[in-house]
Design an enzyme around this catalytic site. Structure first.
Site, PDB file in Angstrom:
ATOM      1  N   TRP A 105     -24.763  20.821 -61.044  1.00  0.00           N
ATOM      2  CA  TRP A 105     -23.923  19.991 -61.903  1.00  0.00           C
ATOM      3  C   TRP A 105     -24.450  18.563 -61.845  1.00  0.00           C
ATOM      4  CZ3 TRP A 105     -19.876  21.293 -65.037  1.00  0.00           C
ATOM      5  CH2 TRP A 105     -19.002  20.279 -65.468  1.00  0.00           C
TER       6      TRP A 105
ATOM      7  N   GLU B 235     -30.730  29.002 -56.235  1.00  0.00           N
ATOM      8  CA  GLU B 235     -30.144  27.852 -56.927  1.00  0.00           C
ATOM      9  C   GLU B 235     -31.026  27.433 -58.102  1.00  0.00           C
ATOM     10  OE1 GLU B 235     -28.383  24.588 -54.621  1.00  0.00           O
ATOM     11  OE2 GLU B 235     -29.843  23.288 -55.607  1.00  0.00           O
TER      12      GLU B 235
END
Length: 606
Positions: A52, A20
């Site tokens: 996000w 990630e």
């Protein structure tokens, strides 16, 4: 390729892993993240995910980064997407843009929680929960079959939301029944509790793959902040291991690698868990060491480690004597002085060993060129829970009320403010009288540090990094004040700064003032360690200040949003955001602990 299809066709000699990343806040950080991802891609992750920002605050950077990892690097990419507090139509725009970039995987998240029904109205009424986003994607013919959808789960519960584990699992099943293909969990550190939670999830009839989320501990401070924010349960054994080494960043990082490796081994033994999701925080060294410890990658002679040989070529600073003319640059020793070989190997803008030059803390005051600069909550939520702000900060109606709140935080009567997710740090206690004086005058302080001249790196208050080193700090302070007071600071710096003082001031409307030379980079915290180059962990220059300024004024707006439209509290906080300026002042004489405060309080002011 859809992640669900890849999971169904796994033929690997070891469990899979996904990585990630978050979109860096600055252009330089973005550029430096790309070679870092390219290097990590050689370790063969099953996929990468791109986070996000809350309310779509990183929309363009998230889409750009996801497009590059998917299209240019050929990495199957999972784009995180939150649905609450998003402008009307942004979900549609994002799904269209993701499809155009070849992205086929979405992690559907709720994002910012509601403030309370009487004060919070969803910007787009279609989306109040993560399940709403899943249902929506599945309801659109052009997206229903195109996207593989993942959802989040919280093995230790979800702070600020449901406290009932059964209700949490029922809601998770609702998201899966709406069309989710896989689950990624929030970080956790208790493997036994995870297995118990997983058993309950399976007993509830949830059969889709569950990918445990692992975040190697990078620093003790960030570990405490993230576990508090996420509500993650920390076993006593972990705290007992961390507490004796909490002041040694190197040992904390090494323990983080060991702990993550052990957790993953336990999770994946006997094939119970097919793979894990690793949050990198945009750093690579710990990730590589974990994978090497698991024997899921090549030997330490891999490309990531090949650059270690360059460390001995980095020049050292032998003379730390200072004058007004050299103070601003004596610790800023990096890009301009790097050998060409280092710059070409590491990638433009990266200091020293490309995999580890920013290993140590990189918060909002870090090097703005670092991919890890300004890291925030990875799940699209606020840095501080709204319920905590309301509990501790109450209902400010006047400027005097705000002054009282900031003073209460200085005096440890409240543990947080919207600008400070933790109590006042021990090092700030040494300058507490100065901070009190500023705050009482209505100059609300939000950042500061005392001057430090060569303290031992294992000092319990100001130490950091490996042991047997010495650390240095220039005194600085940040606060909000009026434009008239900015004028006074500017005049004072011109008349009495004498080259020792650099300052920035900016407001919500895009104005920025200051006396830092164009391109100037001001290292205000650095360390000298045996056998290593000088390490800079806190750098203030124009871009990092502007990045922080945008965040700081968004905090005023977020704070205002906790109260009803038209309320006295909201009008006050909105007016402060509109009228006040954020000011940052640095005094370069780090050998004089009172130099900054002598300048700030000149002639009895403010």
């Amino acid at each position: 390729m859809k992640l669900s299809d890849k999971l169904n066709s796994l033929r690997s000699s070891h469990p899979f892993f996904t990585l990630e990343f978050f979109p860096p806040r600055t252009d330089q950080g973005f550029e430096n993240l790309l070679p870092r991802i390219a290097r990590l891609s050689t370790l063969a992750p099953l996929a990468v995910s791109i986070t996000w920002g809350a309310g779509g605050s990183t929309k363009e950077r998230s889409l750009d980064l996801a497009g590059i990892t998917q299209g240019e690097y050929g990495l199957d990419t999972i784009l995180h997407l939150t649905c609450t507090n998003m402008a009307q139509g942004m979900i549609d725009q994002t799904l269209k843009a993701a499809k155009e970039r070849g992205i086929t995987n979405i992690l559907a998240l709720r994002g910012d929680p509601p403030r309370g029904e009487e004060e919070w109205t969803p910007i787009d009424p279609r989306f109040k929960h993560g399940a709403d986003l899943v249902k929506y994607i599945r309801s659109i013919p052009e997206y229903a079959a195109h996207f593989c959808i993942g959802v989040a789960a919280y093995p230790d519960g979800h702070t600020g939301q449901l406290d009932d584990e059964r209700a949490e699992i029922e809601y998770l099943k609702l998201k899966v029944d709406a069309g989710a293909d896989f689950i990624i969990t929030q970080l956790f550190y208790d493997v036994d509790s995870y297995f118990q939670w997983e058993s309950k999830v399976r007993a509830a009839g949830i059969t889709v793959p569950i990918i445990p989320g692992i975040m190697p501990i990078q620093t003790y401070a960030s570990f405490l902040r993230l576990t508090k924010l996420t509500g993650a349960h920390v076993p006593d054994s972990v705290m007992q291991a961390l507490e004796p080494i909490c002041n040694d960043d190197q040992l904390v990082k090494e323990y983080g690698v060991t702990l993550a490796t052990d957790m993953i081994q336990r999770l994946t033994e006997e094939g119970r868990v097919p793979g894990v999701h690793i949050s990198t925080l945009n750093l690579e060294k710990s990730v590589q060491r974990v994978l090497e410890g698991l024997k899921w990658t090549s030997s330490p002679s891999s490309p990531l480690m090949a650059q270690n040989k360059l460390i001995d070529e980095i020049p050292r600073i032998d003379d730390l004597s200072i004058t007004a003319s050299t103070a601003a640059s004596s610790a800023t020793f990096g890009l301009a002085n790097l050998p060409a070989a280092v710059e070409s190997e590491a990638g433009r803008g990266e200091l020293n060993n490309a995999s580890s030059w920013d290993d140590f803390p990189n918060g909002r005051f870090g090097d703005f060129k670092s991919p890890a600069f300004g890291s925030t909550d990875m799940w699209g939520g606020p840095a501080i829970r709204p319920v905590d702000v309301l509990q501790h900060c109450g209902h400010p109606r006047t400027h005097a009320d705000l002054t009282s709140i900031f003073l209460a935080h200085l005096h440890s009567r409240i543990p947080i403010t919207p600008f400070s997710p933790t109590p006042l740090s021990p090092e700030s206690l040494s300058i507490l009288p100065h901070l009190e004086r500023l705050t009482e005058a209505g100059w609300w302080t939000v950042g500061s540090q005392p001057a430090v001249d060569g303290a031992r790196s294992d000092d319990e208050v100001v130490g950091w990094g490996p042991r047997a080193g010495h650390v240095f700090q220039k005194g600085f302070v940040e606060f909000f004040c009026t434009e008239a007071e900015v004028d006074r600071i500017e005049h004072r710096a011109q008349q009495k700064g004498l080259g020792w003082v650099h300052w920035f001031a900016g407001n919500k409307h895009g104005e920025c003032r200051g006396n830092v030379p164009e391109g100037g980079r001001n290292a205000v915290t650095w360390g000298v360690f045996p056998g290593q180059e000088i390490v800079q962990t806190t750098i203030i220059e124009r871009e990092s200040f502007l990045t922080w300024k945008e965040e700081a004024f968004s905090i005023w707006a977020d704070w205002a949003s906790l109260y009803r439209p038209g309320s006295v509290e909201r009008r006050l906080l909105e007016s402060v955001g509109d009228d006040r300026w954020l000011v940052s002042i640095v005094h370069h004489d780090y050998r004089n602990s009172s130099a900054l405060w002598t300048f700030v309080f000149d002639e009895g002011e403010p």
